[in-house]
Design a protein around this motif. Sequence first.
Motif, PDB file in Angstrom:
ATOM      1  N   GLY A   1      12.072  19.177  35.959  1.00  0.00           N
ATOM      2  CA  GLY A   1      12.215  19.233  37.403  1.00  0.00           C
ATOM      3  C   GLY A   1      11.588  17.982  37.992  1.00  0.00           C
ATOM      4  N   ARG A   2      12.012  17.601  39.171  1.00  0.00           N
ATOM      5  CA  ARG A   2      11.423  16.437  39.829  1.00  0.00           C
ATOM      6  C   ARG A   2      11.181  16.756  41.294  1.00  0.00           C
ATOM      7  NH1 ARG A   2      15.360  11.966  42.106  1.00  0.00           N
ATOM      8  NH2 ARG A   2      17.196  13.184  42.627  1.00  0.00           N
ATOM      9  N   ILE A   3      10.172  16.131  41.867  1.00  0.00           N
ATOM     10  CA  ILE A   3       9.874  16.334  43.276  1.00  0.00           C
ATOM     11  C   ILE A   3       9.230  15.070  43.829  1.00  0.00           C
ATOM     12  CG2 ILE A   3       7.585  17.347  42.850  1.00  0.00           C
ATOM     13  CD1 ILE A   3       8.198  19.215  45.278  1.00  0.00           C
ATOM     14  N   GLY A   4       9.597  14.741  45.053  1.00  0.00           N
ATOM     15  CA  GLY A   4       9.055  13.547  45.675  1.00  0.00           C
ATOM     16  C   GLY A   4       9.407  13.517  47.148  1.00  0.00           C
ATOM     17  N   ALA A   5       9.220  12.364  47.739  1.00  0.00           N
ATOM     18  CA  ALA A   5       9.495  12.208  49.164  1.00  0.00           C
ATOM     19  C   ALA A   5      10.158  10.868  49.411  1.00  0.00           C
ATOM     20  CB  ALA A   5       8.208  12.309  49.978  1.00  0.00           C
ATOM     21  N   VAL A   6      11.060  10.849  50.397  1.00  0.00           N
ATOM     22  CA  VAL A   6      11.687   9.623  50.860  1.00  0.00           C
ATOM     23  C   VAL A   6      11.068   9.272  52.205  1.00  0.00           C
ATOM     24  CG1 VAL A   6      13.836   8.484  51.494  1.00  0.00           C
ATOM     25  CG2 VAL A   6      13.831  10.184  49.671  1.00  0.00           C
ATOM     26  N   ILE A   7      10.326   8.186  52.236  1.00  0.00           N
ATOM     27  CA  ILE A   7       9.661   7.742  53.466  1.00  0.00           C
ATOM     28  C   ILE A   7      10.660   6.893  54.244  1.00  0.00           C
ATOM     29  CG2 ILE A   7       7.693   6.482  54.413  1.00  0.00           C
ATOM     30  CD1 ILE A   7       6.309   6.993  51.695  1.00  0.00           C
ATOM     31  N   SER A   8      11.073   7.405  55.408  1.00  0.00           N
ATOM     32  CA  SER A   8      12.148   6.732  56.136  1.00  0.00           C
ATOM     33  C   SER A   8      12.255   7.258  57.552  1.00  0.00           C
ATOM     34  CB  SER A   8      13.474   6.948  55.405  1.00  0.00           C
ATOM     35  OG  SER A   8      14.565   6.490  56.163  1.00  0.00           O
ATOM     36  N   GLY A   9      12.725   6.401  58.451  1.00  0.00           N
ATOM     37  CA  GLY A   9      13.065   6.849  59.790  1.00  0.00           C
ATOM     38  C   GLY A   9      14.384   7.585  59.796  1.00  0.00           C
ATOM     39  N   ASP A  10      15.301   7.202  58.922  1.00  0.00           N
ATOM     40  CA  ASP A  10      16.592   7.854  58.763  1.00  0.00           C
ATOM     41  C   ASP A  10      17.055   7.625  57.323  1.00  0.00           C
ATOM     42  OD1 ASP A  10      19.189   8.796  58.753  1.00  0.00           O
ATOM     43  OD2 ASP A  10      19.663   8.000  60.740  1.00  0.00           O
ATOM     44  N   PRO A  11      16.957   8.656  56.447  1.00  0.00           N
ATOM     45  CA  PRO A  11      17.265   8.468  55.024  1.00  0.00           C
ATOM     46  C   PRO A  11      18.711   8.104  54.730  1.00  0.00           C
ATOM     47  CG  PRO A  11      16.926  10.796  55.531  1.00  0.00           C
ATOM     48  CD  PRO A  11      16.515  10.021  56.749  1.00  0.00           C
ATOM     49  N   GLU A  12      19.618   8.226  55.703  1.00  0.00           N
ATOM     50  CA  GLU A  12      20.996   7.824  55.450  1.00  0.00           C
ATOM     51  C   GLU A  12      21.154   6.307  55.434  1.00  0.00           C
ATOM     52  OE1 GLU A  12      23.956   9.611  57.824  1.00  0.00           O
ATOM     53  OE2 GLU A  12      23.366  11.674  57.365  1.00  0.00           O
ATOM     54  N   TYR A  13      20.169   5.596  56.006  1.00  0.00           N
ATOM     55  CA  TYR A  13      20.286   4.147  56.120  1.00  0.00           C
ATOM     56  C   TYR A  13      19.285   3.385  55.248  1.00  0.00           C
ATOM     57  CZ  TYR A  13      23.310   5.160  60.070  1.00  0.00           C
ATOM     58  OH  TYR A  13      24.326   5.625  60.862  1.00  0.00           O
ATOM     59  N   SER A  14      18.110   3.946  55.030  1.00  0.00           N
ATOM     60  CA  SER A  14      17.119   3.260  54.214  1.00  0.00           C
ATOM     61  C   SER A  14      16.027   4.244  53.825  1.00  0.00           C
ATOM     62  CB  SER A  14      16.502   2.069  54.959  1.00  0.00           C
ATOM     63  OG  SER A  14      15.752   2.518  56.074  1.00  0.00           O
ATOM     64  N   GLY A  15      15.258   3.865  52.813  1.00  0.00           N
ATOM     65  CA  GLY A  15      14.166   4.731  52.414  1.00  0.00           C
ATOM     66  C   GLY A  15      13.395   4.167  51.239  1.00  0.00           C
ATOM     67  N   LEU A  16      12.127   4.545  51.157  1.00  0.00           N
ATOM     68  CA  LEU A  16      11.287   4.266  50.002  1.00  0.00           C
ATOM     69  C   LEU A  16      10.929   5.605  49.387  1.00  0.00           C
ATOM     70  CD1 LEU A  16       9.611   2.351  48.227  1.00  0.00           C
ATOM     71  CD2 LEU A  16       7.720   2.675  49.853  1.00  0.00           C
ATOM     72  N   ALA A  17      11.412   5.852  48.181  1.00  0.00           N
ATOM     73  CA  ALA A  17      11.207   7.131  47.517  1.00  0.00           C
ATOM     74  C   ALA A  17      10.145   6.999  46.431  1.00  0.00           C
ATOM     75  CB  ALA A  17      12.520   7.623  46.910  1.00  0.00           C
TER      76      ALA A  17
ATOM     77  N   LEU B   1      12.313  15.478  51.818  1.00  0.00           N
ATOM     78  CA  LEU B   1      12.151  16.031  50.479  1.00  0.00           C
ATOM     79  C   LEU B   1      13.170  15.442  49.512  1.00  0.00           C
ATOM     80  CD1 LEU B   1      10.846  18.177  48.577  1.00  0.00           C
ATOM     81  CD2 LEU B   1      12.648  19.748  49.355  1.00  0.00           C
ATOM     82  N   LEU B   2      12.710  15.091  48.332  1.00  0.00           N
ATOM     83  CA  LEU B   2      13.575  14.642  47.244  1.00  0.00           C
ATOM     84  C   LEU B   2      13.286  15.530  46.048  1.00  0.00           C
ATOM     85  CD1 LEU B   2      15.569  12.430  46.147  1.00  0.00           C
ATOM     86  CD2 LEU B   2      13.536  11.204  45.351  1.00  0.00           C
ATOM     87  N   THR B   3      14.310  16.233  45.561  1.00  0.00           N
ATOM     88  CA  THR B   3      14.079  17.168  44.473  1.00  0.00           C
ATOM     89  C   THR B   3      15.304  17.240  43.565  1.00  0.00           C
ATOM     90  OG1 THR B   3      13.339  19.422  43.952  1.00  0.00           O
ATOM     91  CG2 THR B   3      14.921  19.179  45.742  1.00  0.00           C
ATOM     92  N   GLY B   4      15.175  18.000  42.487  1.00  0.00           N
ATOM     93  CA  GLY B   4      16.270  18.139  41.530  1.00  0.00           C
ATOM     94  C   GLY B   4      15.724  18.417  40.147  1.00  0.00           C
ATOM     95  N   GLY B   5      16.539  18.148  39.148  1.00  0.00           N
ATOM     96  CA  GLY B   5      16.127  18.379  37.773  1.00  0.00           C
ATOM     97  C   GLY B   5      17.284  18.164  36.826  1.00  0.00           C
ATOM     98  N   TYR B   6      17.003  18.279  35.540  1.00  0.00           N
ATOM     99  CA  TYR B   6      18.058  18.130  34.545  1.00  0.00           C
ATOM    100  C   TYR B   6      17.668  18.800  33.236  1.00  0.00           C
ATOM    101  CZ  TYR B   6      15.306  14.288  32.461  1.00  0.00           C
ATOM    102  OH  TYR B   6      14.322  13.535  31.866  1.00  0.00           O
TER     103      TYR B   6
ATOM    104  N   SER C   1      20.622  17.186  42.037  1.00  0.00           N
ATOM    105  CA  SER C   1      19.826  16.368  42.945  1.00  0.00           C
ATOM    106  C   SER C   1      20.022  16.815  44.380  1.00  0.00           C
ATOM    107  CB  SER C   1      20.225  14.881  42.831  1.00  0.00           C
ATOM    108  OG  SER C   1      19.910  14.372  41.563  1.00  0.00           O
ATOM    109  N   PHE C   2      18.938  16.685  45.161  1.00  0.00           N
ATOM    110  CA  PHE C   2      19.001  17.000  46.587  1.00  0.00           C
ATOM    111  C   PHE C   2      18.070  16.060  47.343  1.00  0.00           C
ATOM    112  CE2 PHE C   2      16.894  19.067  50.195  1.00  0.00           C
ATOM    113  CZ  PHE C   2      17.995  19.300  51.015  1.00  0.00           C
ATOM    114  N   ILE C   3      18.534  15.525  48.464  1.00  0.00           N
ATOM    115  CA  ILE C   3      17.714  14.711  49.349  1.00  0.00           C
ATOM    116  C   ILE C   3      17.824  15.276  50.763  1.00  0.00           C
ATOM    117  CG2 ILE C   3      19.604  13.032  49.620  1.00  0.00           C
ATOM    118  CD1 ILE C   3      17.467  10.895  50.081  1.00  0.00           C
ATOM    119  N   GLY C   4      16.669  15.509  51.398  1.00  0.00           N
ATOM    120  CA  GLY C   4      16.653  16.097  52.730  1.00  0.00           C
ATOM    121  C   GLY C   4      16.929  15.071  53.811  1.00  0.00           C
ATOM    122  N   ASP C   5      16.994  15.547  55.058  1.00  0.00           N
ATOM    123  CA  ASP C   5      17.205  14.637  56.180  1.00  0.00           C
ATOM    124  C   ASP C   5      16.018  14.738  57.133  1.00  0.00           C
ATOM    125  OD1 ASP C   5      17.551  17.110  57.226  1.00  0.00           O
ATOM    126  OD2 ASP C   5      19.559  16.769  58.023  1.00  0.00           O
ATOM    127  N   GLY C   6      16.063  13.956  58.181  1.00  0.00           N
ATOM    128  CA  GLY C   6      14.978  13.942  59.148  1.00  0.00           C
ATOM    129  C   GLY C   6      14.173  12.660  59.056  1.00  0.00           C
TER     130      GLY C   6
END
Length: 319
Positions: free
Chosen positions: A110-126, A89-94, A79-84
């Motif tokens: 594989g999976r791919i998506g997005a985290v809608i957030s002002g700061d993904p370390e504090y909150s987000g809608l994926a 970006l939200l991606t990964g696989g199994y 799994s990987f989640i980007g910042d900004g």
Amino acid sequence: MMSFRQLALGLCLFFTVGILSAQQLSLFTQYRENATILNPAAVESDFLAYGQPITLGASYRSQWNGIAGNPRTQALRFSFIGDGSGASLLTGGYIMNDQTGPTGFTGIYGRIGAVISGDPEYSGLAVAISGGLVQYRVNANEINLRDPNDVLGMNNQTEMFPDVGAGIYFYQMLSGAMDGDMFYAGVSVPQVAGIDLTFKNDAGEFAVQRVKHFYGMVGLYHFFRNDGYIEPSLWIKYVNGAPINADLNFRYQTPAALWIGTGASSSGNFHFEAGFNLGDNVGFYNNLKIGYGYDYSFSSFGPSVGNTHELQVSYSFDR
């Protein structure tokens, strides 16, 4: 359940023509560690608790030990989640392999998506989707019919099909009286498409019908000043034709490396789990987690279904 799958398969083979409809997704004791398998939009527990955006994990599960042909599941995940700000970006696989008696499947996703957030370390809608290829297989040489000396005249039957999943996941760091705590919730359909798999031989044919599974999850990380935390969580699963299953869990991470947890489900299973979490608590910048889960069934099948053991290991780190 898995035992129903074997029973239904045997009945279908006995009558040579039939349809098998049962659960095809693997079960887990440590659901939170496999959240990204069940919900492609989920973020790893290591990100929610420690802010580590990259996770590698592996698990092995042996279910209902003591019964011949008991389910065995192995999985590897990334799994990987980007910042900004904006959308990250939200991606990964199994990769997963599951074997129950003469039936089994192996899938790569594989999976791919997005985290809608002002700061993904504090909150987000994926929001995310998953896609992959799954091989279903049946080894009928292992299936006896009415006559113990009579086996179906085929073996190593396989079918390959694509698979698609979808999910939504929300997390939020709280304020006020619960300042610093992390809340999360999500819903998902890990396999969107229903597929009928038909296996044929000289005696006839039978079909395996794959059905949709719907998952819901909600949980909370309550952090203490000593760096420990507690995590209550609730998982709900619905499969058409089966009762809704609710799974309530509770985990406590001590200020040291040890963590313990327990829980129970409406299907009559008791859970116990324990492990070590090696990170900031031992001066380790990255995070290494090793866990063990145990299930004991009090369902209508009784304790004779056997107990279940599950091993889990994950390693998470920063970019």
